[in-house]
Each structure stands twice: as C-alpha cells, then as structure tokens.
Design a protein around this motif. Sequence first.
Motif, mmCIF file in Angstrom:
data_model
loop_
_atom_site.group_PDB
_atom_site.id
_atom_site.type_symbol
_atom_site.label_atom_id
_atom_site.label_comp_id
_atom_site.label_asym_id
_atom_site.label_seq_id
_atom_site.Cartn_x
_atom_site.Cartn_y
_atom_site.Cartn_z
ATOM 1 N N ILE A 24 0.968 -1.145 0.124
ATOM 2 C CA ILE A 24 0.080 -0.056 0.030
ATOM 3 C C ILE A 24 0.953 1.326 0.212
ATOM 4 O O ILE A 24 1.922 1.419 0.804
ATOM 5 C CB ILE A 24 -1.058 -0.148 1.322
ATOM 6 N N GLY A 25 0.647 2.187 -0.939
ATOM 7 C CA GLY A 25 1.526 3.049 -1.186
ATOM 8 C C GLY A 25 0.769 4.357 -1.740
ATOM 9 O O GLY A 25 -0.437 4.366 -1.451
ATOM 10 N N TYR A 26 1.607 5.472 -2.320
ATOM 11 C CA TYR A 26 0.688 6.399 -2.746
ATOM 12 C C TYR A 26 0.926 6.553 -4.350
ATOM 13 O O TYR A 26 1.959 6.314 -4.899
ATOM 14 C CB TYR A 26 1.558 7.732 -2.243
ATOM 15 N N LYS A 27 -0.125 7.251 -4.825
ATOM 16 C CA LYS A 27 0.102 7.474 -6.445
ATOM 17 C C LYS A 27 -0.534 9.064 -6.572
ATOM 18 O O LYS A 27 -0.995 9.508 -5.792
ATOM 19 C CB LYS A 27 -0.742 6.766 -7.098
ATOM 20 N N PRO A 28 -0.122 9.740 -7.754
ATOM 21 C CA PRO A 28 -0.708 11.124 -8.011
ATOM 22 C C PRO A 28 -1.866 11.192 -7.685
ATOM 23 O O PRO A 28 -2.839 10.126 -8.011
ATOM 24 C CB PRO A 28 -0.343 11.428 -9.397
ATOM 25 N N GLY A 29 -2.571 12.281 -7.220
ATOM 26 C CA GLY A 29 -3.884 12.714 -7.102
ATOM 27 C C GLY A 29 -4.434 13.787 -7.961
ATOM 28 O O GLY A 29 -3.710 13.769 -8.969
ATOM 29 N N VAL A 56 1.375 12.419 2.842
ATOM 30 C CA VAL A 56 1.400 12.660 4.349
ATOM 31 C C VAL A 56 0.554 11.732 5.041
ATOM 32 O O VAL A 56 0.416 11.576 6.131
ATOM 33 C CB VAL A 56 1.002 14.234 4.603
ATOM 34 N N GLN A 57 -0.620 11.349 4.167
ATOM 35 C CA GLN A 57 -1.650 10.473 4.619
ATOM 36 C C GLN A 57 -1.231 9.202 5.482
ATOM 37 O O GLN A 57 -0.350 8.518 4.691
ATOM 38 C CB GLN A 57 -2.693 9.938 3.706
ATOM 39 N N ASN A 58 -1.667 9.009 6.481
ATOM 40 C CA ASN A 58 -1.202 7.714 7.386
ATOM 41 C C ASN A 58 -2.344 6.315 6.819
ATOM 42 O O ASN A 58 -3.499 6.560 6.677
ATOM 43 C CB ASN A 58 -1.565 7.887 8.769
ATOM 44 N N LEU A 59 -1.736 5.530 6.022
ATOM 45 C CA LEU A 59 -2.128 4.639 5.309
ATOM 46 C C LEU A 59 -2.848 3.572 6.106
ATOM 47 O O LEU A 59 -3.310 2.494 5.654
ATOM 48 C CB LEU A 59 -1.216 3.973 4.111
ATOM 49 N N SER A 60 -2.229 3.492 7.374
ATOM 50 C CA SER A 60 -2.327 2.135 8.279
ATOM 51 C C SER A 60 -3.905 1.841 8.400
ATOM 52 O O SER A 60 -4.224 0.599 8.440
ATOM 53 C CB SER A 60 -1.689 2.403 9.676
ATOM 54 N N GLY A 61 -4.904 2.763 8.414
ATOM 55 C CA GLY A 61 -6.354 2.184 8.481
ATOM 56 C C GLY A 61 -6.805 1.211 7.185
ATOM 57 O O GLY A 61 -7.619 0.459 7.663
ATOM 58 N N TYR A 62 -5.899 1.164 6.075
ATOM 59 C CA TYR A 62 -6.390 0.231 5.294
ATOM 60 C C TYR A 62 -6.187 -0.991 5.359
ATOM 61 O O TYR A 62 -6.673 -2.139 4.847
ATOM 62 C CB TYR A 62 -5.710 0.579 3.903
ATOM 63 N N LEU A 63 -5.343 -1.295 6.570
ATOM 64 C CA LEU A 63 -4.938 -2.537 6.923
ATOM 65 C C LEU A 63 -6.086 -3.488 7.683
ATOM 66 O O LEU A 63 -5.885 -4.608 7.491
ATOM 67 C CB LEU A 63 -3.452 -2.675 7.800
ATOM 68 N N VAL A 64 -7.016 -2.646 8.106
ATOM 69 C CA VAL A 64 -7.720 -3.294 9.048
ATOM 70 C C VAL A 64 -9.032 -3.731 8.072
ATOM 71 O O VAL A 64 -10.273 -3.921 8.715
ATOM 72 C CB VAL A 64 -8.281 -2.700 10.265
ATOM 73 N N SER A 65 -9.041 -3.317 6.893
ATOM 74 C CA SER A 65 -10.208 -3.567 5.895
ATOM 75 C C SER A 65 -10.424 -5.033 6.173
ATOM 76 O O SER A 65 -9.614 -6.091 6.262
ATOM 77 C CB SER A 65 -9.706 -3.457 4.394
ATOM 78 N N GLU A 66 -11.601 -5.535 6.057
ATOM 79 C CA GLU A 66 -12.072 -6.866 6.391
ATOM 80 C C GLU A 66 -11.366 -7.825 5.565
ATOM 81 O O GLU A 66 -11.451 -7.596 4.033
ATOM 82 C CB GLU A 66 -13.767 -6.912 6.357
ATOM 83 N N GLY A 67 -10.897 -8.848 6.010
ATOM 84 C CA GLY A 67 -10.329 -9.901 5.107
ATOM 85 C C GLY A 67 -9.187 -9.624 4.506
ATOM 86 O O GLY A 67 -8.427 -10.775 4.142
ATOM 87 N N LEU A 68 -8.652 -8.522 4.709
ATOM 88 C CA LEU A 68 -7.042 -8.351 4.150
ATOM 89 C C LEU A 68 -6.081 -9.005 4.693
ATOM 90 O O LEU A 68 -5.281 -9.739 3.799
ATOM 91 C CB LEU A 68 -6.907 -6.706 4.292
ATOM 92 N N LEU A 69 -6.049 -9.076 5.966
ATOM 93 C CA LEU A 69 -5.042 -10.062 6.881
ATOM 94 C C LEU A 69 -5.485 -11.490 6.978
ATOM 95 O O LEU A 69 -4.532 -12.043 7.533
ATOM 96 C CB LEU A 69 -4.201 -9.106 7.859
ATOM 97 N N SER A 70 -6.565 -11.971 6.811
ATOM 98 C CA SER A 70 -7.218 -13.185 7.373
ATOM 99 C C SER A 70 -6.403 -14.116 6.594
ATOM 100 O O SER A 70 -6.350 -15.401 7.305
ATOM 101 C CB SER A 70 -8.606 -13.234 7.141
ATOM 102 N N CYS A 176 -9.484 8.029 9.942
ATOM 103 C CA CYS A 176 -8.804 7.843 11.411
ATOM 104 C C CYS A 176 -8.344 6.407 11.375
ATOM 105 O O CYS A 176 -9.306 5.404 11.302
ATOM 106 C CB CYS A 176 -9.491 8.160 12.410
ATOM 107 N N PRO A 177 -7.105 5.852 11.463
ATOM 108 C CA PRO A 177 -6.876 4.597 11.465
ATOM 109 C C PRO A 177 -7.311 3.853 12.709
ATOM 110 O O PRO A 177 -7.353 2.600 12.868
ATOM 111 C CB PRO A 177 -5.257 4.662 11.326
ATOM 112 N N MET A 178 -7.642 4.668 13.959
ATOM 113 C CA MET A 178 -8.016 4.172 15.035
ATOM 114 C C MET A 178 -9.528 3.978 14.987
ATOM 115 O O MET A 178 -10.010 3.231 16.083
ATOM 116 C CB MET A 178 -7.516 5.190 16.109
#
Lengths: 276, 149
Positions: A24-29, A56-70, A176-178
């Motif tokens: 998970i990284g960044y691309k042009p907006g 600058v965005q904190n991307l860690s919130g995407y990690l808790v998307s359902e099923g991603l790490l299961s 918010c990632p939290m």
Amino acid sequence: MITQERYRTTVKELLANGSIKMAIGYKPGSTPDRRRPLFIRTSEEAEQLVLDSTCVQNLSGYLVSEGLLSDEKRVGIFLRPEGVRSINILAAEYQLNADQIVIFGFDSTGREVRPLDGRSAREFSGLLNELKEKPLQIYKEPLLERIEKMNAKERFDFWQEEFSRCIKCYACRQACPMCYCRRCIVDSNQPQWVNTSSHTLGNFEWNIVRAFHLSGRCVQCGNCDRACPVNIPLRLINQRMANEVLDGFDHFAGLSATQEPVLASFKKDDTETFIL
Amino acid sequence: MSELFEPKIVAFVCTYCTYAGADLAGTSRLKYAPNVRIVRLPCTGRISPMFILKALQKGADGVLVSGCHPGDCHFTHGNYHARRRWMVFRALLDFTGISPERVKFSWISAAEGSKFADLINSVTEDIRNLGPFDQYQQLIKETESPATL
C-alpha cells in the motif's frame, strides 16, 4: 527521487518472490500536491508509485479492511513514524498481527524524503522512543497554547464557533486509522447516545466523544484534520489529550505492539487530586 | 427578591458503596438537598463518560459521580479503571470549555451516610453558585427538541 526508485525496486522484488501479497503506497492525485492511496499487486502497478514530501496520509487504516490480513499473508505499507505507531496500537488492540506487516518507512524534512531503516514495527522501537523523549516539538502548537491560556468561557465560545460548522459527515472517523469499530457509537440508536442532526449541541457530543475515544491512542498523523471539509482543528483536541496521558500516565501511544492501552490499564497510585 | 436558583444535579453512583451510603443517609434520617437525581449502576467502571455528557445535554446543571474507595471495589478494580477515565475526561471537558466544576467525583463507602449527605449539600451549593448551565441550555433550545430532565 532516489528513495522512490529504491523502494519501487524493493516492492517489485518482494512481490515477485512472494514475501508480500500487496503493498500500500501513494500515487498521484487530482492536483500536483495531492496523493491518493495505491494498492500494488503487480510490478506494473508498482510503476505508479510516488514517494515525496506530499505523501502525508497515514495509510495504516487500510490494513484493518475486512479480510485483508485473514489469509495470514504479508502486506507491505509505506509509513511515516506516526504510521508505525498506528501499527503498534492496532497490534496492541488485537486488530492485526504486527508480524504480517512489512513496513517501508520514510520521513521527510522540507521537500527531502529519506528512507527509514527497518522492515518490521519492532525494528522501529529505537526511533519511536526518541520521539517520546522529545515530544515537545511535536506537541507544541501556537494555537493550542493560545487556547490553553483562555478562560473556560472563551474556550467554550471558541469550540462552539468551530463545532457549529460541523456537518456530521464523519469524514474524521472514516479517515482515522484508530476508528475501526464495526459499529460506531454514533450509529447506535438504542439508546441514541449522539444526536445525528448537525446542530451545535450534537456536534459537541460527537466531537467530544470521538476525542475521548482517541485519548491515549491518537498518534497525531493529522488524517482527521485534513479530511475535515469545514476545517475544524481536530488535531488540537487530540494533541491536548495526548499531552494529558503523557503527563498523567507517562503514556506515549504506539511505542510497541505489546504496550497496554492507557485507558484499559491502571496503577493503584494514579493521581486523584480531583476526587472529593 | 429573586427566587433561589435550584440546580438540577444527576448523580451516577455504584450500587455497592455510594448507593448503599445514600441508603444509610436515608435510614439515618439525615436531611440533604433535594436537588440530586440518583442513577444507580453496578460499578463506577460501568459509568461511561457518555452518561455524563448525556446528563448535561438533557439539561442537568451538574453531575456527580461516586463509587467505592480505591481497593474496595466489588469487582476488584472497576474504580481504578474509572479513575483514569475520569482524569482524562475531566481534561477533555476543561479543554472544550465545559467547566469541570460542574462534574464532581467522589468516593463514598456504604458506611459513610453522613459523608453522602454533606457531599450532596456542598455539591448543590457549589453548583448553585455557578448558576444554571446557560451555555448548554442555549444550545438545547436551538435543537428545537428540548428534552428536559
């Protein structure tokens, strides 16, 4: 640029040898100074990767998307130091397994981007401890100090003015990632704790309860602040609460994946000056 | 002469200590200010800051939260957790300009009936001196669905 190229190569290598299933990284907006999240699964997608001081965005919130790490496969992610703290908090709250996260750390001073050493959250502990030792630089904000010098009435007026603009879009929560609760307290309607209409009273309720839920968990990544469409300085409240737990309980959120959440732990000799 | 302002105070108390203390105050025939509405909960650890906010939003002028002394919790450490939560919550109220004077915390055991009566009297007096919580009451009016306590 060198950092960007180096990381692009690293991501391709790790994808090719199967050590990560996605990065998970960044691309042009939509404008030159904006970035949007990029989910890299193939080496072609890695070509779009951008890494510069506007990421600058904190991307860690995407990690808790359902099923991603299961599936227990590993996922790579581009993170600034505060992002690494988010990973630690999410791990401490049993939302993810920190060993599954491969970190591509970076930080920037001015326009210069530099890579950070380490691939797992554990390897960043030295850096995070340094951050704890010099928190004043992070937490000192002129507006925050101004508000703290006000009297109660001025403060109330200040926040009333700010919160009256809130439209209850919940962008702060989404960014918010939290804020990973399946059912947020504002969505619960039996009982209805927070008024859903966006009158100022309801806005007070919402913003206070969100700040409380983030006390001792916020890492000041600034996602909420940037997401707010009406520019409420949400970071100030969260910073104030972070200062409070640091002063009161010596708690700096996200130091390690085994750190106890501050409001889920206690000491028998916690201060209680305010109790009658 | 204007009438004396009678504040509305909501007290969230734990059933094992403070509620029993209030009961003792009652059975000992102690007289105390009638301004307080008591809400009984299993433990101070059960008292969500949401309760305090809700009370203020429904028009309370002050809130009292009370439970067992540290070490006396029926559930061993519910009040220790609550203490941390309150400390953070107080700072948050203070920072958003809601005077923390309106939210009082105390420890009262089942044997402290007279302490309970004294506390209610002194809290009522304090809140009376602070006056009605106009700032919130103004906001409640603006919602067009003012719910009174």
